[in-house]
Scaffold this motif. Structure first.
Motif, PDB file in Angstrom:
ATOM      1  N   GLY A 132       0.762  -1.243   0.000  1.00 29.33           N
ATOM      2  CA  GLY A 132       0.000   0.000   0.000  1.00 29.33           C
ATOM      3  C   GLY A 132       0.788   1.285   0.000  1.00 29.33           C
ATOM      4  O   GLY A 132       0.207   2.369   0.067  1.00 29.33           O
ATOM      5  N   ALA A 133       2.103   1.218  -0.080  1.00 29.86           N
ATOM      6  CA  ALA A 133       2.894   2.451  -0.119  1.00 29.86           C
ATOM      7  C   ALA A 133       2.643   3.181  -1.442  1.00 29.86           C
ATOM      8  O   ALA A 133       2.504   2.547  -2.492  1.00 29.86           O
ATOM      9  N   PRO A 134       2.571   4.509  -1.412  1.00 26.66           N
ATOM     10  CA  PRO A 134       2.368   5.273  -2.647  1.00 26.66           C
ATOM     11  C   PRO A 134       3.583   5.169  -3.575  1.00 26.66           C
ATOM     12  O   PRO A 134       4.724   5.144  -3.105  1.00 26.66           O
ATOM     13  N   VAL A 135       3.327   5.133  -4.861  1.00 20.84           N
ATOM     14  CA  VAL A 135       4.386   4.995  -5.864  1.00 20.84           C
ATOM     15  C   VAL A 135       5.493   6.012  -5.646  1.00 20.84           C
ATOM     16  O   VAL A 135       6.676   5.670  -5.665  1.00 20.84           O
ATOM     17  N   GLU A 136       5.109   7.271  -5.401  1.00 18.43           N
ATOM     18  CA  GLU A 136       6.124   8.328  -5.281  1.00 18.43           C
ATOM     19  C   GLU A 136       7.042   8.147  -4.073  1.00 18.43           C
ATOM     20  O   GLU A 136       8.133   8.704  -4.030  1.00 18.43           O
ATOM     21  N   GLN A 137       6.637   7.347  -3.099  1.00 13.66           N
ATOM     22  CA  GLN A 137       7.494   7.060  -1.951  1.00 13.66           C
ATOM     23  C   GLN A 137       8.320   5.791  -2.139  1.00 13.66           C
ATOM     24  O   GLN A 137       9.206   5.509  -1.354  1.00 13.66           O
ATOM     25  N   VAL A 138       8.013   5.039  -3.188  1.00 13.30           N
ATOM     26  CA  VAL A 138       8.640   3.735  -3.371  1.00 13.30           C
ATOM     27  C   VAL A 138       9.754   3.752  -4.409  1.00 13.30           C
ATOM     28  O   VAL A 138      10.832   3.220  -4.183  1.00 13.30           O
ATOM     29  N   VAL A 139       9.480   4.353  -5.548  1.00 10.84           N
ATOM     30  CA  VAL A 139      10.438   4.269  -6.645  1.00 10.84           C
ATOM     31  C   VAL A 139      10.256   5.453  -7.591  1.00 10.84           C
ATOM     32  O   VAL A 139       9.149   5.961  -7.758  1.00 10.84           O
ATOM     33  N   ASN A 140      11.353   5.872  -8.182  1.00 12.23           N
ATOM     34  CA  ASN A 140      11.320   6.902  -9.211  1.00 12.23           C
ATOM     35  C   ASN A 140      11.058   6.195 -10.540  1.00 12.23           C
ATOM     36  O   ASN A 140      11.908   5.439 -11.011  1.00 12.23           O
ATOM     37  N   PRO A 141       9.897   6.403 -11.146  1.00 18.67           N
ATOM     38  CA  PRO A 141       9.593   5.713 -12.404  1.00 18.67           C
ATOM     39  C   PRO A 141      10.648   5.920 -13.495  1.00 18.67           C
ATOM     40  O   PRO A 141      10.833   5.065 -14.348  1.00 18.67           O
ATOM     41  N   ALA A 142      11.387   7.019 -13.447  1.00 19.65           N
ATOM     42  CA  ALA A 142      12.429   7.268 -14.442  1.00 19.65           C
ATOM     43  C   ALA A 142      13.608   6.308 -14.280  1.00 19.65           C
ATOM     44  O   ALA A 142      14.403   6.142 -15.197  1.00 19.65           O
ATOM     45  N   ALA A 143      13.709   5.660 -13.125  1.00 26.51           N
ATOM     46  CA  ALA A 143      14.810   4.728 -12.873  1.00 26.51           C
ATOM     47  C   ALA A 143      14.428   3.278 -13.169  1.00 26.51           C
ATOM     48  O   ALA A 143      15.189   2.363 -12.894  1.00 26.51           O
TER      49      ALA A 143
END
Length: 145
Positions: A112-123
């Motif tokens: 349930g962690a938000p995407v922006e707290q988990v990983v940088n989509p650009a990486a």
């Protein structure tokens, strides 16, 4: 510099520790599977959910016979305690730009962690897969217990 040890995630089910790469290796030897990802997620109620995500080879269907084949391969190639709770077909497995599977970020998304707290989509090699796993986590949390 020499680094010793594992770089994959460690699963701990019923007190038995095993590296996720050990399961990936067993499952990815099956001709029906092109890639796999297993995670172990602690649940709020104290439970432990261990799904196996698989990318199927062209023309292959994830049916009961294939699920049993995968479970038997894990049972004999790893241990009976590491047979997953669920086997789920996915369109792909996300990796870092250097090719490492994103095990911990996928686990956190499913918890349930938000995407922006988990990983940088650009990486990530395939950012759309991050959204796919985030949706899977949302859907799973909405299921009745």
């Amino acid at each position: 510099m020499i680094v010793h040890g594992r770089s994959d995630s460690t699963l701990n089910r019923n007190g038995v520790r095993l590296g996720s790469a050990d399961i990936h290796d067993v499952v990815e030897r099956l001709p029906e599977i092109t890639e796999a990802l297993v995670i172990g997620a602690e649940e709020p109620d104290g439970g432990y959910w261990m799904p196996l995500f698989v990318v199927l080879a062209d023309g292959v269907t994830l049916d009961d016979a294939l699920r049993e084949k995968i479970k038997e391969a894990i049972r004999t190639g790893a241990s009976p305690r590491h047979v997953p709770d669920e086997i789920i077909e996915v369109p792909g497995i996300p990796h870092t730009r250097t090719g490492k599977k994103l095990e911990v970020p996928v686990k956190r998304l499913l918890q349930g962690a938000p995407v922006e707290q988990v990983v940088n989509p650009a990486a990530v090699d395939a950012p759309d897969l991050i959204d796919h796993f985030a949706r899977l986590g949302t859907e799973r949390r909405r299921r009745p217990a």
